[in-house]
Design an enzyme around this catalytic site. Structure first.
Site, PDB file in Angstrom:
ATOM      1  N   ASN A 145     -76.027  41.993  12.294  1.00 38.40           N
ATOM      2  CA  ASN A 145     -75.606  40.729  11.663  1.00 38.40           C
ATOM      3  C   ASN A 145     -74.194  40.370  12.120  1.00 38.40           C
ATOM      4  OD1 ASN A 145     -73.631  42.019   9.798  1.00 38.40           O
ATOM      5  ND2 ASN A 145     -75.494  43.027   9.080  1.00 38.40           N
ATOM      6  N   PRO A 176     -82.362  52.469   2.730  1.00 41.72           N
ATOM      7  CA  PRO A 176     -81.847  52.833   1.408  1.00 41.72           C
ATOM      8  C   PRO A 176     -80.712  51.889   1.018  1.00 41.72           C
ATOM      9  CG  PRO A 176     -81.084  54.376   3.092  1.00 41.72           C
ATOM     10  CD  PRO A 176     -82.079  53.467   3.756  1.00 41.72           C
ATOM     11  N   ASP A 177     -80.578  51.617  -0.271  1.00 40.70           N
ATOM     12  CA  ASP A 177     -79.447  50.812  -0.726  1.00 40.70           C
ATOM     13  C   ASP A 177     -78.282  51.769  -0.981  1.00 40.70           C
ATOM     14  OD1 ASP A 177     -77.558  49.371  -2.405  1.00 40.70           O
ATOM     15  OD2 ASP A 177     -79.086  47.807  -2.415  1.00 40.70           O
TER      16      ASP A 177
HETATM   17  O1  PMT Z   1     -66.923  41.738   8.141  1.00 38.13           O
HETATM   18  P1  PMT Z   1     -66.429  40.306   8.068  1.00 38.13           P
HETATM   19  O2  PMT Z   1     -66.734  39.521   9.320  1.00 38.13           O
HETATM   20  O3  PMT Z   1     -64.990  40.231   7.666  1.00 38.13           O
HETATM   21  O4  PMT Z   1     -67.277  39.576   6.906  1.00 38.13           O
HETATM   22  C1  PMT Z   1     -67.082  39.950   5.563  1.00 38.13           C
HETATM   23  C2  PMT Z   1     -68.422  39.980   4.809  1.00 38.13           C
HETATM   24  C3  PMT Z   1     -68.984  38.580   4.717  1.00 38.13           C
HETATM   25  C4  PMT Z   1     -69.417  40.906   5.505  1.00 38.13           C
HETATM   26  C5  PMT Z   1     -68.102  40.553   3.384  1.00 38.13           C
HETATM   27  O5  PMT Z   1     -67.172  39.717   2.724  1.00 38.13           O
HETATM   28  C6  PMT Z   1     -69.345  40.698   2.532  1.00 38.13           C
HETATM   29  O6  PMT Z   1     -69.823  39.770   1.889  1.00 38.13           O
HETATM   30  N1  PMT Z   1     -69.944  41.930   2.521  1.00 38.13           N
HETATM   31  C7  PMT Z   1     -71.231  42.215   1.850  1.00 38.13           C
HETATM   32  C8  PMT Z   1     -72.346  41.919   2.791  1.00 38.13           C
HETATM   33  C9  PMT Z   1     -73.719  42.194   2.211  1.00 38.13           C
HETATM   34  O7  PMT Z   1     -74.478  42.890   2.830  1.00 38.13           O
HETATM   35  O8  PMT Z   1     -73.958  41.666   1.036  1.00 38.13           O
HETATM   36  P2  PMT Z   1     -75.366  41.824   0.235  1.00 38.13           P
HETATM   37  O9  PMT Z   1     -75.264  40.792  -0.822  1.00 38.13           O
HETATM   38  O10 PMT Z   1     -76.508  41.780   1.173  1.00 38.13           O
HETATM   39  O11 PMT Z   1     -75.270  43.270  -0.383  1.00 38.13           O
HETATM   40  C10 PMT Z   1     -74.781  43.534  -1.697  1.00 38.13           C
HETATM   41  C11 PMT Z   1     -74.017  44.822  -1.726  1.00 38.13           C
HETATM   42  O12 PMT Z   1     -74.894  45.912  -1.474  1.00 38.13           O
HETATM   43  C12 PMT Z   1     -72.909  44.930  -0.701  1.00 38.13           C
HETATM   44  O13 PMT Z   1     -71.851  45.585  -1.314  1.00 38.13           O
HETATM   45  C13 PMT Z   1     -73.534  45.779   0.395  1.00 38.13           C
HETATM   46  O14 PMT Z   1     -72.546  46.540   1.098  1.00 38.13           O
HETATM   47  C14 PMT Z   1     -74.434  46.689  -0.396  1.00 38.13           C
HETATM   48  N2  PMT Z   1     -75.643  47.146   0.318  1.00 38.13           N
HETATM   49  C15 PMT Z   1     -76.573  46.264   0.745  1.00 38.13           C
HETATM   50  C16 PMT Z   1     -77.714  46.738   1.361  1.00 38.13           C
HETATM   51  C17 PMT Z   1     -77.881  48.118   1.546  1.00 38.13           C
HETATM   52  N3  PMT Z   1     -78.969  48.588   2.144  1.00 38.13           N
HETATM   53  N4  PMT Z   1     -76.932  48.959   1.126  1.00 38.13           N
HETATM   54  C18 PMT Z   1     -75.820  48.502   0.516  1.00 38.13           C
HETATM   55  O15 PMT Z   1     -74.951  49.292   0.136  1.00 38.13           O
END
Ligand code: PMT
Length: 416
Positions: free
Chosen positions: A223, A318-319
């Protein structure tokens, strides 16, 4: 001679320039010190003025140069006691054999030696002299005394000297002297953060950047995450006194100062690294954009172009943040939510579903914030038990957003 906490903001340096051909290098040194943002006042010995004029230093430092101990005009303005009190650090460069001897033996017969005695500030000395004078037993004895008195020495370099001799005694390069002084202030600030910073004594683990899920040896799913947000948070946590470990996916960013970095590629590797660190972790911050799915069967060899369609089957990853939140001894859990619609609603749902303590959400449909941008804007929500209201972080540099997030984490920790 300890650096005092109150002095750290201003970083005021009294630069003592003593007699020797190397005095011309001190003009460059003033420039380098000012590049670091230091406020520099120059004190010159009579010997130094035979090699370079006070006017040069006045032009470079932006202040009148101090040359006389008994100067009625200076004493009513900034005399030797005021200069000694004003300094956050006294730097003598070049330090002649004579000035080293004076400092080591407590003589106070000129302005610089008097400031040396009257100041509580840390002292750095960069000697420069003929190699035979450097090697002289009395010089070495005096240097030992200075070191025992807590003075820091920037050692001279070896090489050809202005007098034609070859050996040790050339003034260290101005860049090196300025860097040594800057490192000293940085370390002192770090020592204070470690004691009094918002995250003093905390072990913080941060996930950052994207993950890469292999399709075959040459292709992957990933991504747009660049790691900028996560790295800025790592920097802010370190500045707040924490011990920081950054688990990073593939990004092209340098590791922030003082931060330990673990490099991974896939979501599974990120999970393994996180699980290994969880026991000693106080705060876990998940900024990484983790791939939700990975390829079910990674091809051993490059997939050859064949029909018009190719189907790759994906299975759920896995999350990571949810897994860490389920551990028996769980750290304070901070999640991120990258959303393109219903941002706050989805973020609050993730806060609950993943059993987080705090979540920061951003709108990744905007091109001016979120992925890859140097700026971000976020809304922060806390789990109910913290009784903290939501916090809106207006659009700002990711470094500023990171500092505000550190502040939010510290507030929640203080109330828990
Ligand atoms: O890296 P940059 O270019 O500076 O951009 C920053 C960013 C946009 C990546 C950052 O600000 C951000 O939003 N990060 C979270 C990205 C994300 O995957 O969000 P999500 O809504 O899909 O996931 C929710 C949370 O679960 C996040 O904390 C993620 O790290 C975590 N997650 C998600 C999926 C997974 N399999 N394991 C996780 O731990």
């Amino acid at each position: 001679m300890k650096l005092e906490a109150k002095a750290l903001q201003t970083r005021r340096i009294v630069l003592g320039v003593t007699g020797g051909i190397a005095a011309y290098k001190s003009a460059i040194l003033v420039r380098r010190l000012k590049d670091y943002g230091f406020d520099v006042r120059v004190v010159m010995s009579h010997g130094a003025q035979a090699f370079i004029t006070p006017l040069t230093f006045q032009a470079l430092s932006g202040y009148p140069v101090h040359t006389e101990l008994l100067d009625a005009e200076a004493e009513s303005g900034m005399g030797h006691i005021e200069l000694a009190r004003w300094a956050d650090l006294l730097l003598i460069a070049p330090a002649s054999c004579d000035s080293i001897a004076k400092c080591a033996n407590g003589l106070a017969d000129d302005l610089l030696s008097t400031i040396y005695l009257a100041s509580k500030a840390p002292v750095w000395v960069a000697p420069a002299m003929n190699q035979q004078m450097w090697a002289a037993k009395s010089t070495q004895r005096n240097l030992t005394t200075l070191v025992e008195d807590g003075v820091h020495i920037v050692m001279p370099e070896a090489g050809e000297q202005a007098c034609g001799d070859v050996g040790l005694g050339r003034l260290a390069e101005p860049e090196q002297i300025a860097a040594a002084v800057n490192d000293f202030f940085a370390q002192a600030e770090r020592d204070i953060s470690e004691k009094f910073g918002l995250l003093a004594g905390k072990n913080v683990v941060i996930t950052a950047g994207p993950t890469r899920e292999l399709i075959d040896p040459v292709r992957y799913i990933s991504n747009h995450s660049t790691g900028k947000m996560g790295f800025a948070i790592a920097e802010a946590c370190y500045a707040a006194g924490a011990k920081v470990t950054l688990i990073s996916g593939p990004v092209s960013l340098n590791t922030p100062n003082g931060v330990q970095r673990i490099q991974i590629q896939t979501a599974q590797e990120m999970l393994e690294a996180s699980l290994q660190l969880v026991e000693a972790c106080d705060v876990f911050i998940a900024t990484a954009a983790v791939a939700d799915y990975r390829v079910a069967h990674v091809a051993e060899h490059k997939i050859k172009k064949a029909g018009d369609e190719l189907t790759v089957s994906l299975i759920k990853n896995p999350d990571i943040v949810a897994t860490i939140a389920q551990q028996q001894q769980r750290p304070f859990m901070v999640g991120f939510a990258a959303e393109t619609q219903n941002i706050e609603e989805y973020a609050k749902a993730k806060l609950k579903a993943k059993k987080l303590d705090m979540i920061a959400c951003n709108d990744v449909s905007r091109s001016d914030i979120g992925f890859a941008s140097d700026e971000n804007a976020m809304t922060v929500f806390f789990a109910e038990q913290y009784h903290l209201p939501q916090r809106i972080l207006e659009k700002a540099a990711k470094k500023d957003i990171a500092m505000q997030l550190v502040d939010s984490i510290a507030k929640a920790l203080a109330g828990s």
